[in-house]
Each structure stands twice: as C-alpha cells, then as structure tokens.
Design a protein around this motif. Structure first.
Motif, mmCIF file in Angstrom:
data_model
loop_
_atom_site.group_PDB
_atom_site.id
_atom_site.type_symbol
_atom_site.label_atom_id
_atom_site.label_comp_id
_atom_site.label_asym_id
_atom_site.label_seq_id
_atom_site.Cartn_x
_atom_site.Cartn_y
_atom_site.Cartn_z
ATOM 1 N N VAL A 309 -63.529 -55.912 -4.164
ATOM 2 C CA VAL A 309 -64.733 -56.806 -3.990
ATOM 3 C C VAL A 309 -64.616 -57.971 -4.784
ATOM 4 O O VAL A 309 -64.374 -57.883 -5.986
ATOM 5 C CB VAL A 309 -65.788 -55.869 -4.094
ATOM 6 C CG1 VAL A 309 -67.294 -56.665 -4.018
ATOM 7 C CG2 VAL A 309 -65.796 -54.699 -3.521
ATOM 8 N N SER A 310 -64.939 -59.156 -4.603
ATOM 9 C CA SER A 310 -64.798 -60.287 -5.160
ATOM 10 C C SER A 310 -66.076 -61.291 -5.314
ATOM 11 O O SER A 310 -65.987 -62.235 -6.077
ATOM 12 C CB SER A 310 -63.733 -61.104 -4.684
ATOM 13 O OG SER A 310 -63.749 -61.327 -3.238
ATOM 14 N N ARG A 311 -66.906 -61.024 -4.256
ATOM 15 C CA ARG A 311 -68.279 -61.898 -4.217
ATOM 16 C C ARG A 311 -69.020 -61.534 -5.230
ATOM 17 O O ARG A 311 -69.662 -60.257 -5.325
ATOM 18 C CB ARG A 311 -68.740 -62.206 -2.955
ATOM 19 C CG ARG A 311 -68.042 -62.932 -1.806
ATOM 20 C CD ARG A 311 -68.621 -62.772 -0.422
ATOM 21 N NE ARG A 311 -67.714 -63.603 0.542
ATOM 22 C CZ ARG A 311 -67.879 -65.050 0.477
ATOM 23 N NH1 ARG A 311 -68.945 -65.714 -0.249
ATOM 24 N NH2 ARG A 311 -67.113 -65.526 1.483
ATOM 25 N N PRO A 312 -69.906 -62.163 -6.086
ATOM 26 C CA PRO A 312 -71.055 -61.742 -7.001
ATOM 27 C C PRO A 312 -71.866 -61.176 -6.238
ATOM 28 O O PRO A 312 -72.721 -60.087 -6.894
ATOM 29 C CB PRO A 312 -71.387 -63.164 -7.567
ATOM 30 C CG PRO A 312 -70.052 -64.127 -7.789
ATOM 31 C CD PRO A 312 -69.696 -63.829 -6.239
ATOM 32 N N SER A 313 -72.486 -61.853 -5.137
ATOM 33 C CA SER A 313 -73.605 -61.012 -4.518
ATOM 34 C C SER A 313 -73.207 -59.698 -4.111
ATOM 35 O O SER A 313 -74.000 -58.820 -4.304
ATOM 36 C CB SER A 313 -73.983 -61.745 -3.226
ATOM 37 O OG SER A 313 -72.955 -61.998 -2.435
#
Length: 367
Positions: A309-313
């Motif tokens: 997982v890479s997106r801050p959201s």
C-alpha cells in the motif's frame, strides 16, 4: 587488511568508495571547523566513515579524537556517564592528556576503578558535562555515534550544546554526530526559532548505499584478496542488487563466501541479517512515539506498506492515523533514506520502501 572486516574501519586508506564524503568532511571539519551530522540508514557505513576520518584528523592536526557510541542511551545522565568514561578510558590508555583534573574527572576515575558493577549517577550531569569539555584540549574532535536513540531529556543535551557554542566558545570541540534522521537528530538538524541550536545546526552529510557496480567491485576486490573463492560477476551483481548496495550487508555476504558458503547460502544469510537489522531500526522508529496506541497505529501503517500500500489516504484508513500524521511519518522515513517518494500529481504522492529487506521487515513487525 583482512577482507570484509566485521568491525568498523578506522584507517582512511582502508575505506572503500567514500572519497566524496571524505572530501566533504575535510572541507567542513578541517577547513571550516563546523559541526557535522553524518546521516544514513543502518549498515551504510556511517561509523566507518566517521572513525576513519577521526583517525586522519588526529594524524593531520595532532589533536585528540574521542569516539562514543550512544546506542541504547536514553537520557542525559546516561549520556554524560558514557561520554565521560570514553574520555577517561583514553586518559588511562595514555592516548589523551587533559588540561586539568577536576572533581568531575575524579568522578569518572572512581567509576572506572569501582570494584563492583554498580552504576554511579552524577549529581549534576550538566555541570559535569561542562567540566569535561573544559578539560579537553582545544581542537579536540568528538565522534558521537547513534545519537538518535536518546528519547528522554533531549533538551538537556541541546542546552549543553548551546553552552558549548555560547559560554565555552573558545574551548569548543568539533563534533561529528552520526545516526538516522529521527528523534533527537531531527531536532539537531532542523531547529526552530525558539530551539537551543537555531542558527547553529550541524551541516548534514548524507551517506547513501553504493550503486550496483560499486558494490560489485567492492566484492570482487575482497574475494580476490582472500583467494580460493570461486565466483562469477553475475553472482556479485545479484548480491549487490539484493542487498541494496549497503556495505555492511555486502561485507556479510563476502565473509560467507570466504567461509566456504555457496552464493545462494551466503546471500540468504546476508539478506536475513539485513531484514533483522531493518526490523530493529523500524522498531526504534516506532518507540519514539510515547503512547502505545499511537505506536500500534504506526506499526499498522508499516505493515500496510509492507503489503504494497503506497497512498497516504489508504494508509490512513488502514492504520487509523489521520492523513496528516501519515504524511509526517512517511516524510520522516523519507529523510531516513528508508522510503522513496513519487509524485503522481500536484497533490498526490505515493511512498514505497526503497529496499526489499525494509519492506520484508515492515511485514514482520507486530504490535
């Protein structure tokens, strides 16, 4: 020199692939007398760089160099005791002559000579710190390793450093700090207006892992020097890639090959060492947060990153942290050289681990 030593290098001529960093240190320390912070992840060679340069500094200037390792030191009293003992050990070995013997120095002599292993806490660590600094010869070089581990009483150390700049300026030693860009180190590097070291922050020198070819040449040179080791360039290239160009882990692989291990076994062992040390570094990062619940959320964030997982959201949703807290955490990991950042648009960025063993370590960490 024995190929792939297990202990840090202390001679500049034995230091491989760090000519640029050594040149930076010469300019900053020898010419400008600046305090320096050597920053980088574990096993990248910070300690070898600092210690080898310190040896050269002493040879070039005739001034003493005092090395202290503060790993595991958590408060200012422990810090002062460790530093004072390192000073007194050099005195007892006739490698350092102090300008005067004070009550503080006598305290450290008593600690060194105690028969039972009972800690003796100084009554006034700040005054003792100042006394030791006054006693050091002018132009002394101090190497303070793993300074980021200090989690309590940080302001006492920062205040002591402020006194070195403002009260003891004529006697001020040169200091090389080493560690990861977290905790106390962030305060040292980025002081705010009302912080003790505002306008006096040490100059940052980043130590990066080697590129693939430098890693290959390092392994090739060591294995040829050892003799009787059959290897191929393809094997060395695979090791350099998988171990991220980190000198510490490449040395571990090299020692395995010299000891008779196959390429696969030596690489597996070195990779596992890298994962374990990465786990230790990430745990130290988590423990900087005082609240258990917050620590649990940071671990959940790391677990999610380990899964890709890479997106801050998305990381905020999976960890329970606010998106602002997630970004702040990721930016610290970015400063530490552990993650990399890719901008997808003007407002969206993604963060990924730079090295596979950090991603694997993040998956293994549990609350």
């Amino acid at each position: 020199m024995k190929p792939f030593p297990e202990t840090p290098i202390i001679k500049i001529e034995e230091l491989y692939g760090r000519e640029g960093e050594v040149s930076q240190l010469r300019r900053l320390v020898l010419e400008k007398k600046r305090w320096v912070a050597i920053i980088g992840p574990r096993a990248v060679g910070k300690t070898s760089l600092a210690r080898a340069f310190a040896t050269q500094y002493s040879s070039a200037t005739g001034k003493p160099a005092v090395y202290s390792n503060f790993a595991g030191i958590h408060n200012f009293t422990e810090f002062v005791e460790r530093f004072g003992l390192d000073v007194m050990n050099l005195v007892h070995e006739n490698k350092l002559k102090l300008r005067r013997v004070s009550l503080g120095i006598k305290f450290f002599e008593a600690v060194l000579e105690r028969e039972k292993n009972i800690p003796i806490a100084p009554r006034n660590p700040a005054a003792l710190f100042d006394e030791v600094m006054r006693a050091l010869p002018e132009g002394s070089l101090l190497v303070w390793d793993e300074i980021q581990d200090m989690r309590r009483e940080r302001n006492k150390l920062l205040a002591a450093l402020w006194r070195l700049h403002n009260v003891l300026a004529e006697k001020r030693p040169i200091i090389i700090f080493t560690g990861s860009a977290m905790g106390l180190f962030k305060k040292l590097l980025n002081p705010e207006y009302d912080d003790y070291l505002y306008g006096r922050a040490p100059v940052r020198v980043d130590v990066e892992p080697w590129d693939v070819q430098t890693g290959v040449e390092f392994l090739k040179r060591g294995l040829l020097a050892a003799g009787n080791v059959d290897f191929s360039i393809d094997e060395l290239r695979e090791a350099s890639i998988k171990l991220g160009g980190f000198p510490g882990y490449l040395s571990s692989y090299g020692r395995g090959r010299i000891d008779g291990l196959t390429h696969r076994r030596a690489l597996k062992n070195a990779h596992e060492e890298a994962v374990k040390r990465a786990m230790s570094e990430l745990r130290s990062f988590v423990r900087l947060r005082p609240q258990r619940e917050y620590q649990r959320k940071v671990i959940a964030l790391l677990n999610a990153m380990g899964e890709g997982v890479s997106r801050p959201s998305s990381l905020a949703r999976l960890s329970g942290l606010t998106e602002v807290s997630v970004v702040n955490t990721l930016e610290t990991l970015l400063e530490m050289g552990i993650v990399e950042k890719e901008s997808k648009s003007k407002v969206v960025s993604i963060y990924r681990f730079k090295y596979g063993f950090y991603q694997e370590a993040a998956l293994r960490i549990r609350a």
